[in-house]
Design a protein around this motif. Structure first.
Motif, PDB file in Angstrom:
ATOM      1  N   SER A 132      53.773  19.050  70.838  1.00 42.53           N
ATOM      2  CA  SER A 132      54.838  19.162  72.244  1.00 42.53           C
ATOM      3  C   SER A 132      56.035  19.265  71.784  1.00 42.53           C
ATOM      4  CB  SER A 132      54.265  17.865  73.329  1.00 42.53           C
ATOM      5  OG  SER A 132      53.862  16.730  72.634  1.00 42.53           O
ATOM      6  N   GLY A 133      56.993  19.940  72.533  1.00 42.86           N
ATOM      7  CA  GLY A 133      58.409  19.884  72.482  1.00 42.86           C
ATOM      8  C   GLY A 133      58.726  21.161  71.408  1.00 42.86           C
ATOM      9  N   SER A 166      56.056  26.452  75.555  1.00 40.98           N
ATOM     10  CA  SER A 166      56.008  26.960  76.850  1.00 40.98           C
ATOM     11  C   SER A 166      57.000  27.406  77.593  1.00 40.98           C
ATOM     12  CB  SER A 166      55.664  25.485  77.839  1.00 40.98           C
ATOM     13  OG  SER A 166      54.367  25.327  77.739  1.00 40.98           O
ATOM     14  N   GLU A 210      47.540  27.423  78.465  1.00 40.81           N
ATOM     15  CA  GLU A 210      46.198  26.404  78.194  1.00 40.81           C
ATOM     16  C   GLU A 210      45.400  26.613  79.129  1.00 40.81           C
ATOM     17  OE1 GLU A 210      46.806  22.495  76.747  1.00 40.81           O
ATOM     18  OE2 GLU A 210      49.015  22.666  76.870  1.00 40.81           O
ATOM     19  N   HIS A 242      46.213  23.673  72.787  1.00 38.64           N
ATOM     20  CA  HIS A 242      46.273  22.600  72.380  1.00 38.64           C
ATOM     21  C   HIS A 242      45.175  22.383  71.010  1.00 38.64           C
ATOM     22  CE1 HIS A 242      49.505  20.451  74.812  1.00 38.64           C
ATOM     23  NE2 HIS A 242      50.064  20.269  73.677  1.00 38.64           N
ATOM     24  N   GLU A 274      54.156  16.010  63.385  1.00 38.17           N
ATOM     25  CA  GLU A 274      54.154  14.800  64.474  1.00 38.17           C
ATOM     26  C   GLU A 274      54.775  13.536  63.913  1.00 38.17           C
ATOM     27  OE1 GLU A 274      51.107  14.428  67.241  1.00 38.17           O
ATOM     28  OE2 GLU A 274      52.141  16.253  67.855  1.00 38.17           O
TER      29      GLU A 274
END
Lengths: 266, 285
Positions: free
Chosen positions: A43-44, A48, A161, A194, A257
């Protein structure tokens, strides 16, 4: 040919707290018509944001996106979208949802009906046209979302997604449907996910994106989607090469991560 | 056996087989039945208490008349009327006022609420006005509307318009706010224009909130009209109660109170039925 060209796209913006976010930095790639691209990343990483820029909902701070040699400046029916959940119109029946785009264009009713009936068949919902959306299971709702998008005959389908909210068994089935639609319609598809396994299975090409700044870290060309069209998905996923790639990408994402966590602790 | 079963079911006493096997029921609200059997007992007991209280002359009928006296007045006023109007004409006078006031409130309030949800300027402009008037009980405006428009129909309708307006503005604004961005984006990607998105996505999507607002507004309007008629009116169910109380006609007062209760309940039931019919997707999305 309706090629999609993303040319040196950057997205930098200030948050209300005054922080500068580099959501995307110099992202470039091009997709030929009919290519299937999956995008994966923590994420980030800006995946998107990238999808929203291609859809035309965000204007990049730098760079351009062109579809069929025409620059994109806003949303349009040449780029269909499939969302995770809740983007169907509950006040309309299944058939009315699928025909929504055509109805808005003022297409004659009998033509809409023909298209809708055909698409209901294609996504395996031929007896469900008159049902209400809330009467369908999550998987069936996503079938409607796919059909609604296809009814407009877009050049590119952007999926954010699309299978993320489904249970594992339904998800596998739906992956098969996405592949089938891709082969039958010859649409260019960009799919954000994801799930590493899903990205491997549903991508002729696969981008692994990295955050801060958001960028394409690694690109793969994969045989699994093509194989999945004819072979049993279980066999494709049991391929040793599939497993090796999965481990490689999982490691890459875990490293990213950990890096993010490290930065957060500083 | 099956007769007893049916009887038990019809008074709401049946519990399903699974519930009977549950070892923990306290706190498990799915194990609590609707209690209809006890509702029936409760209504019968209260009615008996009223009847016996009067029959044994435990209370002075001036304070608490017998059921039969109220019933007689019901028949009497239904046929011959009270203060120039029959019971039904009084009821209709009140209903007419709330229907007109409520309709006007919706007509102005819903578009205004939409505009507030969609435009920063309009939201900013009207926010202080809405926030100021919303918490004021409509009854507080009775003296003002009487000064402005006297005690006739106009003042009642103005008051009820006011009562409904703010509720509908807030409901419509909340409805606009509840639309998911993905629905809007999906509609744009399907080629819809702004106008089509307003009419085919934002409007239907906000119907559940608008309907909830309508139900609340109808309830408030009913309470407000009766109170307004108690203060000053020439017809209406509230007027009937007030006029009767001046002559200590307690049976008519009680009749009026019962009619107010029954009609208020009927309005709510009607709105719920309409909601189920018009917005079947509510709470299921």
């Amino acid at each position: 040919m309706s090629d999609l060209v993303v040319n040196d796209v950057s997205m930098v913006f200030d948050t209300p707290s005054g922080e500068q976010v580099h959501a995307l930095e110099n992202v470039s790639f091009s997709l030929k018509q009919g290519e299937l691209l999956s995008i994966l990343g923590p994420s980030g990483c800006g995946k998107s944001t990238l999808l929203n820029i291609i859809a035309g909902f965000l204007a990049p701070t730098d760079g351009t996106v062109e579809l069929a040699s025409t620059e994109i400046h806003g949303p349009g029916s040449d780029r269909g979208m499939v969302f995770q959940q809740g983007a169907l119109f509950e006040w309309l029946s299944v058939a009315e949802n699928i025909g929504f785009g055509l109805t808005m264009k003022g297409t004659p009713k009998d033509e809409i009906k023909k298209t809708v009936d055909h698409l209901l068949e294609t996504v395996g919902l031929h007896d469900f046209g008159e049902k209400a959306i809330y009467e369908l299971s999550g998987g069936m709702q996503q079938r409607v979302a796919l059909a609604r998008c296809l009814a407009n005959d877009p050049d590119v389908i952007l999926m954010d997604e699309p299978l993320g909210a489904l249970d594992a068994l339904t998800r596998e089935k739906m992956q098969g449907l996405v592949l089938k639609l891709w082969k039958e319609t010859g649409k260019t598809i960009i799919l954000i996910t994801h799930s590493v396994e899903e990205a491997l299975f549903l991508g002729e090409r696969l981008f692994v994106m990295a955050p801060r700044p958001g960028r394409i870290k690694k690109e793969y060309s994969l045989p699994f989607a093509e194989a999945g069209v004819t072979k049993d998905p279980r066999d494709v996923k049991a391929d040793p090469d599939f497993g090796a790639k999965r481990e490689e990408i999982l490691n890459m994402i875990w490293e990213m991560e950990e890096e993010i966590m490290g930065q957060a602790e500083e | 056996m099956s007769f007893i079963q049916t009887l038990k079911q019809s008074v709401g006493l049946s519990t399903d087989g699974l519930t009977k096997r549950k070892t923990v029921t306290f706190g498990d609200t799915t194990a609590v039945g609707n209690g209809r059997f006890w509702s029936i007992i409760s209504v019968i007991t209260l009615s008996m208490a009223w009847y016996l209280g009067s029959a044994l002359e435990l209370v002075n009928p001036i304070f608490w008349p017998a059921p039969s006296a109220v019933w007689d007045q019901f028949i009497n006023i239904s046929q011959d009327g009270y203060r120039n109007f029959t019971l039904w004409e009084h009821v209709w006078a009140s209903l007419y006022r709330i229907l007109v006031g409520f309709a006007l409130g919706c007509l102005i309030g819903i578009p205004l609420g939409f505009a507030m949800g969609l435009s920063e300027i309009i939201r900013g402009w009207f926010d202080p006005i809405v926030e100021f008037f919303r918490p004021i009980p409509p009854l507080a405006f009775i003296p003002l509307v009487i000064i402005w428009s006297g005690i006739g129909e106009r003042s009642k309708i103005l008051l009820l318009f006011f009562a409904a307006l703010w509720i509908m503005v807030i409901a419509a604004r909340a409805g606009v706010g509840s639309v998911k961005l993905s629905k809007i984006h999906a509609a744009y990607s399907l080629g819809a224009t702004k106008r089509q998105i307003l009419m085919h996505v934002i409007l239907p999507n906000s119907l559940p909130e608008i309907f909830t607002g309508m139900r609340v507004a109808m309830g408030i309007c009913w309470g407000t009209v009766v109170a307004a008629e108690l203060v000053a009116a020439e017809s209406g169910i509230g007027f009937m109660i007030m006029a009767a109380s001046k002559f200590l006609a307690t049976d008519i007062v009680i009749l009026g109170v019962i009619v107010v209760g029954v009609i208020g309940y009927a309005i709510d039931i009607l709105m719920r039925k309409l909601e189920d019919k018009l917005i079947p997707w509510k709470g299921k999305a």
